[in-house]
Design an enzyme around this catalytic site. Structure first.
Site, PDB file in Angstrom:
ATOM      1  N   GLY A  68       0.845  -1.187   0.000  1.00 17.49           N
ATOM      2  CA  GLY A  68       0.000   0.000   0.000  1.00 17.49           C
ATOM      3  C   GLY A  68       0.881   1.237   0.000  1.00 17.49           C
ATOM      4  O   GLY A  68       2.054   1.173   0.335  1.00 17.49           O
ATOM      5  N   GLU A 140       5.784  -5.582   7.404  1.00 20.76           N
ATOM      6  CA  GLU A 140       5.224  -4.470   8.190  1.00 20.76           C
ATOM      7  C   GLU A 140       5.888  -4.245   9.549  1.00 20.76           C
ATOM      8  O   GLU A 140       5.794  -3.142  10.100  1.00 20.76           O
ATOM      9  CB  GLU A 140       3.714  -4.669   8.407  1.00 20.76           C
ATOM     10  CG  GLU A 140       2.889  -4.568   7.135  1.00 20.76           C
ATOM     11  CD  GLU A 140       2.857  -5.850   6.314  1.00 20.76           C
ATOM     12  OE1 GLU A 140       3.374  -6.885   6.796  1.00 20.76           O
ATOM     13  OE2 GLU A 140       2.336  -5.815   5.186  1.00 20.76           O
TER      14      GLU A 140
END
Ligand code: QUE
Length: 352
Positions: A68, A140
């Site tokens: 993203g 992440e």
């Protein structure tokens, strides 16, 4: 349907709905426009009898999709206006769920890097075709965030060479940010088919001109088998199958294969400790979900919380903005992280 020059081209050719990621300068990292185009195409093609399958591919030479557009989410967090990022992730997660429930063959061609949000637009589909140039990761922990886009659910349900899903492997992958090789992707079940990159355009042409089955029959090969994950399988099962980071940490400290433990620790050096603790809490909560939609709601709520913690802006700064790779995360040690905040938040969503 889409004008050319869009960040995702969406069109129908013969009986195939084609999605082409076209944001090469950002390694196809996903923004709101791209999410909206993909979800709109899925909604249209789901009930269109002229569309028999969907093909997702990248127009970038450098890879498939890096994730993203978290730089924009960081800007939002720093400005104090969280609304656009909250909306972005909410709509992205709806799209991930729509893909997981998509009733027709959905084929992703992964010929390079796929991470985070890139897995969210591919891994939930029926066919994940990789080449020798593919590699995958959920990175992440390094940006002070958490695993999302339905992958905590998908990793816990994928079935590879062992024939059964593994919670421990799923936790290992999201906590270490392990970079899966093509062999790892085939072993774990993240990839379903292997086609050498030199045959990929012929594969695509045959899929569109003839059928998916014929293209696979003609071009799919066994692929590499030298999986490090397979080598580590027993070590991973012995250490990562627990419901909290505290338990995993205890198991790692006692584990006899210290070469494996050293490898894990090396991967954890760049991780935000609070992200690791939150990720294991999330992974355990996911075991209590009955569907990916329920799981995505856990992510939505926990994600909004994580993006409001300073570690997120700091992690994105260190990895993607300044690229110095020396974030200062707080707390800086695992012992100082309080897991009860994450546990309470997740429990409140599960009990709704
Ligand atoms: C974690 C992430 C992302 C990441 C690195 C992480 C992510 C993302 C990108 C990325 C990479 C290259 C680009 C770009 C973005 O990297 O989500 O625009 O050119 O998009 O450790 O979640």
């Amino acid at each position: 349907m889409q004008e050319s020059g869009a960040l995702v081209n969406a069109y129908v050719r013969n009986s195939t709905g084609v999605l082409e990621l076209n944001r090469p300068r950002a390694l196809n990292s996903l923004n709101q426009e791209m999410i909206d185009i993909i979800d709109e195409a899925l909604k249209e093609w789901k009930d269109d009898d002229a569309v028999h399958r969907v093909l997702l591919t990248s127009l970038s030479e450098k890879g498939f999709c890096a994730g993203g557009d978290v730089r924009v989410a960081r800007d939002a967090a720093l400005s104090g206006n969280h609304d656009p990022a909250d909306r972005f992730f909410a709509t992205e997660f709806v799209m991930n769920g729509d893909l997981a429930e998509f009733p027709k063959p959905y084929v992703s061609l992964i010929d390079g890097v796929v991470m985070g949000g890139g897995l969210g637009i591919s891994a939930h589909g029926s066919h994940r075709v990789i080449t020798e140039r593919a590699f995958a990761a959920m990175p992440e922990m390094a940006i002070g965030y958490m695993p999302d886009v339905g992958i905590p659910w998908m990793f816990q349900h994928m079935v590879g060479e062992t024939g059964k899903p593994s919670y421990a492997l799923a936790v290992f992958l999201v906590v270490t940010g392990w970079r899966l090789s093509p062999a790892d992707m085939l072993y774990s079940g993240l990839a379903t088919h292997f086609v050498p990159s030199e045959n990929l355009s012929d594969f695509t042409d045959m899929l569109i001109a003839e059928s998916l089955d014929e293209a696979l029959e003609r071009f799919a090969e066994e692929g590499p088998t030298d999986s490090k994950l397979k080598e580590y399988a027993a070590d991973i099962e012995a250490t990562f199958g627990y419901e909290s980071w505290e338990h995993i940490d205890r198991a790692l400290k006692k584990h006899p294969n210290q070469e494996f433990v050293a490898d894990v620790n090396k991967h954890l050096e760049s991780a935000n400790p609070a992200s690791v603790v939150a990720a294991v809490e999330l992974m355990h909560a996911v075991t209590k979900c009955a569907s990916i939609r329920e799981e995505l709601e856990l992510e939505r709520v926990l994600g909004a919380h994580m993006r409001r913690e300073p570690n997120f802006a700091e992690g994105v700064r260190a990895v993607l903005v300044d690229k110095d790779r020396s974030p200062s995360f707080h707390p800086a040690t695992f012992d100082a992280v309080d897991e009860s905040i994450y546990r309470a938040l997740l429990t409140s969503v599960l009990n709704k």
